[in-house]
Design an enzyme around this catalytic site. Structure first.
Site, PDB file in Angstrom:
ATOM      1  N   GLY A  32       2.835  58.165 -16.983  1.00  0.00           N
ATOM      2  CA  GLY A  32       3.276  59.165 -16.003  1.00  0.00           C
ATOM      3  C   GLY A  32       4.784  59.221 -15.871  1.00  0.00           C
TER       4      GLY A  32
ATOM      5  N   ASP B 136       9.130  67.872 -15.874  1.00  0.00           N
ATOM      6  CA  ASP B 136       9.542  66.705 -16.663  1.00  0.00           C
ATOM      7  C   ASP B 136      10.757  67.027 -17.519  1.00  0.00           C
ATOM      8  OD1 ASP B 136       7.147  65.996 -15.563  1.00  0.00           O
ATOM      9  OD2 ASP B 136       6.046  65.909 -17.450  1.00  0.00           O
TER      10      ASP B 136
HETATM   11  C1  GLA Z   1       2.758  66.268 -15.860  1.00  0.00           C
HETATM   12  C2  GLA Z   1       3.303  67.625 -16.286  1.00  0.00           C
HETATM   13  C3  GLA Z   1       4.239  68.196 -15.228  1.00  0.00           C
HETATM   14  C4  GLA Z   1       3.588  68.183 -13.850  1.00  0.00           C
HETATM   15  C5  GLA Z   1       2.947  66.820 -13.564  1.00  0.00           C
HETATM   16  C6  GLA Z   1       2.149  66.842 -12.295  1.00  0.00           C
HETATM   17  O1  GLA Z   1       3.793  65.338 -15.784  1.00  0.00           O
HETATM   18  O2  GLA Z   1       4.000  67.520 -17.506  1.00  0.00           O
HETATM   19  O3  GLA Z   1       4.646  69.487 -15.586  1.00  0.00           O
HETATM   20  O4  GLA Z   1       2.663  69.215 -13.722  1.00  0.00           O
HETATM   21  O5  GLA Z   1       2.113  66.391 -14.623  1.00  0.00           O
HETATM   22  O6  GLA Z   1       2.980  67.046 -11.214  1.00  0.00           O
END
Ligand code: GLA
Length: 385
Positions: free
Chosen positions: A121, A169
């Protein structure tokens, strides 16, 4: 040896020339989850877990990559990009993004390596794409803005990795600022800098070691549920473009139009967009107790309503919540189904907290979590040797 030293050395050995050095950071997200693809607000920050790249143009139409971490190399011709599930498909996707814009790129040589845990994450794939996009931009003097690079990196995820992610991100990796989080408005694609200098708290990431698989269809399914809600509401209120535009009264209407599952998903997002704005105010007022409460609310919404959590994540957040004198707030971070929990922990209690968590997590799941402390850093940049 530092990351930049090792990529430089391997590059010199393999390609025999002097490379340009780039750093692309991973990210955390304080609050605002799954809101980016709904035109909402998010609160990410770039962190000192990153990927280092040694790159140079090679004067032909072939790109040659070597991954220090995967210990393998891959070459492809610019005209031969194809979607797929390996790391080099991200590179292909980035190159494709430039070519689709009709920009004059040619082949590059690249060695890269990093320390962003994958599937945790923390957006290792965004760092990979943003670093390569930045490299093409620098090496071929294309003068694209950071926002354009973020969109090219996102194109690689959408079209080559098959994940219909938002922009958070890529934006965080490119626009991050040292000692700060960004309050990013994903509709206007502008941000406000929120200085982060907690006196007695620290950001602690706890890795559940459950590898989330964004590629698995769940992420795209959630996005589809949001779109289904918007589609129904638009029939009644054509001005609604996304869940960002949806009020509480609209939600009442929506409830009669869609099935319970779509409704609950949409309701969570509407609340999360609101919550993120409130959290930003609390942070500005230095109200960590209030801010932390919002983090917990987000987590249980992600778990019970948006249904992107798992037993491991829920336990880690519950343990944090049960030690409320120690932890201001905690929640699962990123796309979901495991990965890291972000915790706002009292500085003087951090070691004891880690011990407690470790013991209880091992007792339940027979594996140890990892703990990461992070510094907030600048976005993608050239590194001098
Ligand atoms: C992933 C995706 C982001 C966002 C997050 C949840 O990291 O790449 O664009 O949607 O999940 O917030």
């Amino acid at each position: 040896m530092t990351l930049t030293h090792s990529v430089t050395k391997v590059f010199q050995d393999k390609f025999g020339s002097e490379p340009l050095l780039l750093i692309a950071p991973g990210r955390i997200n304080l609050i605002g989850e799954h809101t980016d693809y709904n035109d909402g607000f998010v609160m990410p920050a770039a962190v000192d877990k990153c990927i280092a790249f040694a790159v140079a143009s090679n004067g032909n139409d072939q790109c040659n990559f070597y991954s220090i971490d995967f210990k393998n190399s891959f070459s492809f011709k610019l005209s031969e990009s194809t979607p797929g599930g390996s790391w080099f498909h991200y590179m292909m996707g980035v190159a494709d993004g430039f070519m689709k814009m009709g920009l004059p790129i040619s082949g590059i040589d690249c060695v890269f390596g990093g320390n962003i845990p994958t599937g945790a994450g923390m957006s290792s794939s965004a760092a990979l794409c943003c670093g390569i996009a930045y490299a093409f931009n620098e090496l071929f003097h294309l003068k694209l803005s950071r926002l354009q690079l973020a969109k090219i990196a996102q194109h690689a995820e959408h079209e080559f990795a098959g994940v219909r992610c938002g922009i958070m991100d890529q934006y965080a990796s490119l626009f991050g600022q040292a000692h700060s989080a960004l309050l990013l408005d994903c509709r206007s694609l502008t941000h406000e800098i929120l200085p982060i200098n907690f006196v007695d708290a620290e950001i602690l990431l706890i890795d559940s070691k459950v590898k989330h698989e964004l590629g698995s269809s769940a992420y795209n399914d959630r996005r589809a549920a949001c779109e289904a809600g918007v589609y129904e509401l638009q029939k009644i209120k054509p001005t609604i473009q996304s869940l960002r535009d949806v009020s509480n009264e609209d939600l009442v209407l929506l409830k009669t139009k869609v099935d319970a599952d779509v409704f609950i998903k949409c309701q969570f997002i509407v609340n999360e967009i609101e919550r993120t704005q409130q959290a930003a105010q609390l942070l500005k007022a230095n109200d960590l107790v209030g801010f932390g409460k919002k983090m917990f609310e987000t987590h249980w919404g992600l778990s019970k309503e948006y249904e992107v959590s798992c037993a491991e994540s829920d336990l880690l957040v519950q343990l944090a919540q049960d030690s409320h004198n120690t932890v201001f707030g905690a929640r699962q971070m990123g796309g979901g189904f495991g990965g890291c929990m972000i915790n706002l922990v009292k500085k003087d209690a951090i070691e004891e907290f880690k011990d407690q968590i470790k013991k209880k997590y091992v007792a339940s799941f027979k594996k140890e979590p990892d703990f990461y402390s992070v510094d907030l850093v600048d976005g993608v940049h050239v590194q001098q040797t």
